[in-house]
Scaffold this motif. Structure first.
Motif, short mmCIF file in Angstrom:
data_model
loop_
_atom_site.label_atom_id
_atom_site.label_comp_id
_atom_site.label_asym_id
_atom_site.label_seq_id
_atom_site.Cartn_x
_atom_site.Cartn_y
_atom_site.Cartn_z
N LYS A 190 -50.93 4.57 21.97
CA LYS A 190 -51.47 4.66 20.83
C LYS A 190 -50.68 3.07 20.58
O LYS A 190 -49.35 3.18 21.21
CB LYS A 190 -51.36 4.94 19.39
N ILE A 191 -51.17 1.67 20.23
CA ILE A 191 -51.07 0.55 19.83
C ILE A 191 -50.98 0.50 18.43
O ILE A 191 -52.00 0.40 17.71
CB ILE A 191 -51.44 -0.33 20.68
N ILE A 192 -49.83 0.16 17.70
CA ILE A 192 -49.43 -0.64 16.20
C ILE A 192 -49.59 -1.95 16.17
O ILE A 192 -48.51 -2.40 16.99
CB ILE A 192 -48.93 -0.04 15.62
N ALA A 193 -50.30 -2.82 15.22
CA ALA A 193 -49.56 -4.23 14.89
C ALA A 193 -49.80 -4.30 12.90
O ALA A 193 -50.29 -4.18 12.86
CB ALA A 193 -50.95 -5.16 15.32
N MET A 223 -41.98 13.15 25.98
CA MET A 223 -42.34 12.73 24.61
C MET A 223 -43.52 11.88 23.95
O MET A 223 -44.14 11.19 25.42
CB MET A 223 -40.90 11.48 23.99
N VAL A 224 -43.89 11.74 23.76
CA VAL A 224 -45.37 10.59 22.47
C VAL A 224 -45.39 9.50 22.21
O VAL A 224 -44.24 9.13 21.18
CB VAL A 224 -46.14 11.13 21.98
N LYS A 225 -45.58 8.77 23.07
CA LYS A 225 -45.05 6.77 22.95
C LYS A 225 -46.13 6.10 22.25
O LYS A 225 -47.52 6.24 22.83
CB LYS A 225 -44.61 6.54 24.54
N ALA A 226 -45.29 5.46 21.35
CA ALA A 226 -46.07 3.67 21.09
C ALA A 226 -45.21 2.85 20.77
O ALA A 226 -44.19 2.68 21.19
CB ALA A 226 -46.73 4.74 19.80
N LEU A 227 -46.49 1.65 20.99
CA LEU A 227 -46.18 -0.05 20.99
C LEU A 227 -46.14 -0.02 19.76
O LEU A 227 -47.89 0.06 19.60
CB LEU A 227 -47.06 0.13 21.68
N ILE A 228 -45.23 -1.38 19.00
CA ILE A 228 -45.79 -1.72 17.73
C ILE A 228 -45.23 -2.12 18.16
O ILE A 228 -44.46 -3.50 18.31
CB ILE A 228 -44.35 -0.95 17.13
N VAL A 229 -46.35 -3.83 17.34
CA VAL A 229 -46.30 -5.57 18.18
C VAL A 229 -46.77 -5.99 16.32
O VAL A 229 -47.27 -5.29 15.74
CB VAL A 229 -47.50 -5.83 18.34
N ASN A 280 -59.31 -1.05 19.27
CA ASN A 280 -59.12 0.28 19.04
C ASN A 280 -57.20 1.14 18.32
O ASN A 280 -56.60 1.72 17.79
CB ASN A 280 -58.77 1.87 19.54
N THR A 281 -56.96 -0.87 17.99
CA THR A 281 -55.77 -1.46 17.94
C THR A 281 -55.04 -0.65 16.19
O THR A 281 -56.48 -0.85 15.56
CB THR A 281 -55.01 -2.84 17.29
N LEU A 282 -54.00 -0.32 15.81
CA LEU A 282 -54.19 0.84 14.59
C LEU A 282 -53.30 -1.05 14.11
O LEU A 282 -52.65 -0.96 14.20
CB LEU A 282 -53.07 1.77 13.88
N ILE A 283 -54.31 -0.95 13.05
CA ILE A 283 -53.78 -2.43 12.35
C ILE A 283 -52.98 -1.89 10.88
O ILE A 283 -52.95 -1.24 9.82
CB ILE A 283 -54.61 -3.55 11.80
N VAL A 284 -51.25 -2.45 10.62
CA VAL A 284 -50.49 -2.08 9.29
C VAL A 284 -50.68 -3.34 8.47
O VAL A 284 -50.08 -4.01 9.44
CB VAL A 284 -49.26 -1.09 10.36
N TYR A 323 -47.17 -5.86 28.14
CA TYR A 323 -47.55 -4.29 26.73
C TYR A 323 -48.25 -3.65 27.14
O TYR A 323 -48.25 -2.95 26.53
CB TYR A 323 -46.02 -4.50 26.47
N ILE A 324 -49.13 -4.49 26.13
CA ILE A 324 -50.40 -4.16 25.35
C ILE A 324 -51.16 -3.34 26.18
O ILE A 324 -51.78 -1.63 26.77
CB ILE A 324 -51.33 -5.00 24.41
#
Ligand code: VGL
Ligand code: ZN
Length: 186
Positions: A45-48, A1-7, A89-93, A35-36
């Motif tokens: 991938k990391i998403i904030a 599986m392809v994992k990502a972290l959401i902060v 390179n964090t994706l900011i949402v 975790y980061i």
């Protein structure tokens, strides 16, 4: 599986001395930074997410909402806490940007599910604040979009302790998996 972290929403206004304080939130920053580092070291991938309100947002008391003004776009209160070590390179949402709509989930009106799926990500690890609002709604929306979802129980904090416990139980009942630093397997 392809994992990502959401902060979720680790912004000044939600920290211990912010406009809408989540007491104890500063204390989870070291765990979030670990975790980061862990996810970055695996190339995940990391998403904030950030609460990113216009100054007349519907959730503010001035408009009959629950909250004092907080996380107003381009203010210091809306910035991420300076101790949070987000990679470049964090994706900011940005969420809850529509003055007339509350949006507690990072998926609501942001295109986040689409951008994660376009990278084949199918497993999400969620941490941040506030447990019973944006963390919960983000985790439950993630389930609804068919992601496998882990809640990082040592890196979340809620506004109300009892409500947070109830929220964690609801997430678990709906299929969210509890995880923590010494158990997580990437
Ligand atoms: C949040 C209250 C108001 C959250 C956002 O990030 O959980 N809580 N706006
Ligand atoms: Zn808000």
């Amino acid at each position: 599986m392809v994992k990502a972290l959401i902060v979720v929403d680790m912004q000044n206004d939600f920290m211990d001395d912010g406009a809408l304080p989540v007491h104890g939130s500063v204390a989870i920053i070291p765990a979030i930074n670990r975790y980061i580092e862990l996810f970055s070291s695996k190339g995940a991938k990391i998403i904030a997410t950030r609460d990113w309100h216009p100054e007349n947002h519907i959730s503010f008391r001035s408009r009959g909402g629950l909250w004092p003004p907080h996380c107003i776009q381009n203010t210091k209160g809306a910035q991420f806490h300076p101790s949070l070590r987000l990679a470049k390179n964090t994706l900011i949402v940005s969420k809850a940007t529509d003055p007339d709509k509350e949006a507690y989930s990072g998926f609501q009106g942001t295109g986040l599910a689409y951008s994660l799926k376009s990278e084949s990500i199918d497993e999400l690890y969620v941490c941040g604040v506030a447990t019973e609002y944006c963390v919960k709604n983000t985790a439950l929306d993630a389930l609804a979009y068919s992601f496998k979802v882990h809640l990082l129980t040592d890196a979340i904090k809620g506004i109300d302790e009892e409500a947070s416990k109830v929220a964690v139980q609801e997430m678990v009942n709906k299929g969210v998996l509890k995880d923590s630093l010494n158990a997580v397997k990437l």
